[in-house]
Design a protein around this motif. Structure first.
Motif, PDB file in Angstrom:
ATOM      1  N   UNK A 119      30.699  38.384  34.017  1.00  0.00           N
ATOM      2  CA  UNK A 119      29.794  37.682  34.936  1.00  0.00           C
ATOM      3  C   UNK A 119      28.348  37.813  34.472  1.00  0.00           C
ATOM      4  N   UNK A 120      27.956  39.010  34.119  1.00  0.00           N
ATOM      5  CA  UNK A 120      26.572  39.242  33.677  1.00  0.00           C
ATOM      6  C   UNK A 120      26.308  38.482  32.385  1.00  0.00           C
ATOM      7  N   UNK A 121      27.208  38.615  31.430  1.00  0.00           N
ATOM      8  CA  UNK A 121      27.009  37.959  30.127  1.00  0.00           C
ATOM      9  C   UNK A 121      26.937  36.445  30.254  1.00  0.00           C
ATOM     10  N   UNK A 122      27.617  35.883  31.249  1.00  0.00           N
ATOM     11  CA  UNK A 122      27.622  34.436  31.461  1.00  0.00           C
ATOM     12  C   UNK A 122      26.523  33.990  32.422  1.00  0.00           C
ATOM     13  N   UNK A 123      25.711  34.938  32.867  1.00  0.00           N
ATOM     14  CA  UNK A 123      24.651  34.642  33.826  1.00  0.00           C
ATOM     15  C   UNK A 123      25.217  33.965  35.075  1.00  0.00           C
ATOM     16  N   UNK A 124      26.313  34.523  35.609  1.00  0.00           N
ATOM     17  CA  UNK A 124      27.040  33.929  36.735  1.00  0.00           C
ATOM     18  C   UNK A 124      27.095  34.844  37.958  1.00  0.00           C
ATOM     19  N   UNK A 125      26.153  35.763  38.104  1.00  0.00           N
ATOM     20  CA  UNK A 125      26.162  36.634  39.280  1.00  0.00           C
ATOM     21  C   UNK A 125      25.984  35.854  40.578  1.00  0.00           C
ATOM     22  N   UNK A 126      25.493  34.630  40.493  1.00  0.00           N
ATOM     23  CA  UNK A 126      25.364  33.783  41.674  1.00  0.00           C
ATOM     24  C   UNK A 126      26.703  33.422  42.296  1.00  0.00           C
ATOM     25  N   UNK A 127      27.786  33.721  41.609  1.00  0.00           N
ATOM     26  CA  UNK A 127      29.120  33.452  42.157  1.00  0.00           C
ATOM     27  C   UNK A 127      29.563  34.543  43.124  1.00  0.00           C
ATOM     28  N   UNK A 128      28.775  35.588  43.254  1.00  0.00           N
ATOM     29  CA  UNK A 128      29.065  36.671  44.192  1.00  0.00           C
ATOM     30  C   UNK A 128      28.395  36.352  45.525  1.00  0.00           C
ATOM     31  N   UNK A 129      29.166  36.391  46.588  1.00  0.00           N
ATOM     32  CA  UNK A 129      28.620  36.038  47.899  1.00  0.00           C
ATOM     33  C   UNK A 129      29.209  36.939  48.973  1.00  0.00           C
ATOM     34  N   UNK A 130      28.559  36.894  50.120  1.00  0.00           N
ATOM     35  CA  UNK A 130      29.114  37.476  51.341  1.00  0.00           C
ATOM     36  C   UNK A 130      29.571  36.281  52.182  1.00  0.00           C
ATOM     37  N   UNK A 131      30.685  36.419  52.864  1.00  0.00           N
ATOM     38  CA  UNK A 131      31.249  35.334  53.676  1.00  0.00           C
ATOM     39  C   UNK A 131      30.176  34.738  54.580  1.00  0.00           C
ATOM     40  N   UNK A 132      30.156  33.411  54.680  1.00  0.00           N
ATOM     41  CA  UNK A 132      29.153  32.699  55.465  1.00  0.00           C
ATOM     42  C   UNK A 132      29.423  32.733  56.964  1.00  0.00           C
ATOM     43  N   UNK A 133      30.576  33.203  57.380  1.00  0.00           N
ATOM     44  CA  UNK A 133      30.865  33.297  58.812  1.00  0.00           C
ATOM     45  C   UNK A 133      29.960  34.351  59.439  1.00  0.00           C
ATOM     46  N   UNK A 134      29.419  34.032  60.599  1.00  0.00           N
ATOM     47  CA  UNK A 134      28.474  34.932  61.259  1.00  0.00           C
ATOM     48  C   UNK A 134      29.070  36.294  61.580  1.00  0.00           C
ATOM     49  N   UNK A 135      30.354  36.340  61.869  1.00  0.00           N
ATOM     50  CA  UNK A 135      30.982  37.585  62.294  1.00  0.00           C
ATOM     51  C   UNK A 135      31.804  38.258  61.189  1.00  0.00           C
ATOM     52  N   UNK A 136      31.520  37.928  59.933  1.00  0.00           N
ATOM     53  CA  UNK A 136      32.300  38.471  58.816  1.00  0.00           C
ATOM     54  C   UNK A 136      31.370  38.975  57.722  1.00  0.00           C
ATOM     55  N   UNK A 137      31.717  40.116  57.156  1.00  0.00           N
ATOM     56  CA  UNK A 137      30.916  40.664  56.054  1.00  0.00           C
ATOM     57  C   UNK A 137      31.751  40.834  54.786  1.00  0.00           C
ATOM     58  N   UNK A 138      32.870  40.117  54.703  1.00  0.00           N
ATOM     59  CA  UNK A 138      33.740  40.195  53.530  1.00  0.00           C
ATOM     60  C   UNK A 138      33.023  39.638  52.304  1.00  0.00           C
ATOM     61  N   UNK A 139      33.365  40.182  51.137  1.00  0.00           N
ATOM     62  CA  UNK A 139      32.798  39.663  49.896  1.00  0.00           C
ATOM     63  C   UNK A 139      33.620  38.490  49.405  1.00  0.00           C
ATOM     64  N   UNK A 140      32.954  37.601  48.672  1.00  0.00           N
ATOM     65  CA  UNK A 140      33.572  36.379  48.157  1.00  0.00           C
ATOM     66  C   UNK A 140      33.216  36.262  46.690  1.00  0.00           C
ATOM     67  N   UNK A 141      34.182  35.898  45.881  1.00  0.00           N
ATOM     68  CA  UNK A 141      33.911  35.536  44.487  1.00  0.00           C
ATOM     69  C   UNK A 141      34.213  34.047  44.385  1.00  0.00           C
TER      70      UNK A 141
END
Length: 180
Positions: free
Chosen positions: A126-148
């Motif tokens: 991910x770092x080598x491809x400059x793709x860290x922007x693909x890491x997210x936290x779930x957009x649901x207001x009541x969820x803190x799950x990670x998303x790839x």
């Protein structure tokens, strides 16, 4: 496929592991749940499946979650730290249904070490491809799950636990109420 298969599986597996520490409770409550998780994610090699291993795997989760929340310098420092800590030595291997891919720990290493290094190696790509922007936290207001987000158009916003469906249903119902 954006990355090599083992990279994508490593990223998905890391996200799944992080998300076992759920807002609603512990999803790895016992050794049996760890065994099920290891089977579901095709972890091969040494599986002690005891309380010590369960504790070590649980202790890895906050370290991996931090990778979703850090900037590039933090991610690089953390990934390098994991690789050093577990004496990663990348090698090409082929086993089971997998063609050649990279393992950086021996199959005899503890499960938590193999999980840490597998995740770290995936983050290297991910770092080598400059793709860290693909890491997210779930957009649901009541969820803190990670998303790839491995989609081509970088549109994934919700986790695997149904938050996207719930958001779509709520938006549909809101539109229906507004049109009446």
């Amino acid at each position: 496929m954006l990355f090599a298969n083992d990279t994508e599986e490593g990223l998905r597996g890391a996200a799944a592991l992080v998300n076992t520490d759920d807002d609603d409770g512990e999803l790895l409550p016992d050794v049996g749940a760890l065994q099920d998780f290891a089977r579901e994610w095709n972890w091969t090699g040494n599986l002690a499946l005891d309380e010590a291993e369960l504790h070590a795997v649980r202790a890895l989760r906050p370290r991996l979650r931090a990778l979703w929340q850090g900037d590039e310098d933090f991610v690089v420092e953390s990934v390098n730290g994991l690789l050093r800590e577990f004496n990663a030595l990348p090698q090409l291997v082929r086993h089971d249904h997998w063609d050649y891919h990279i393992h950086a720990t021996p199959l005899e290493a503890p499960l938590s070490a193999r999980m840490a290094v597998e995740a770290a190696m995936a983050f290297v790509d991910l770092v080598r491809s400059n793709e860290l922007g693909r890491l997210r936290i779930c957009a649901a207001e009541d969820c803190s799950a990670v998303v790839i987000d491995l989609s081509k158009n970088r549109s994934r916003r919700f986790c695997e636990s149904g938050c996207g469906n719930r958001a779509a249903v709520a938006a549909y119902r809101a539109r229906q109420r507004a049109s009446v």
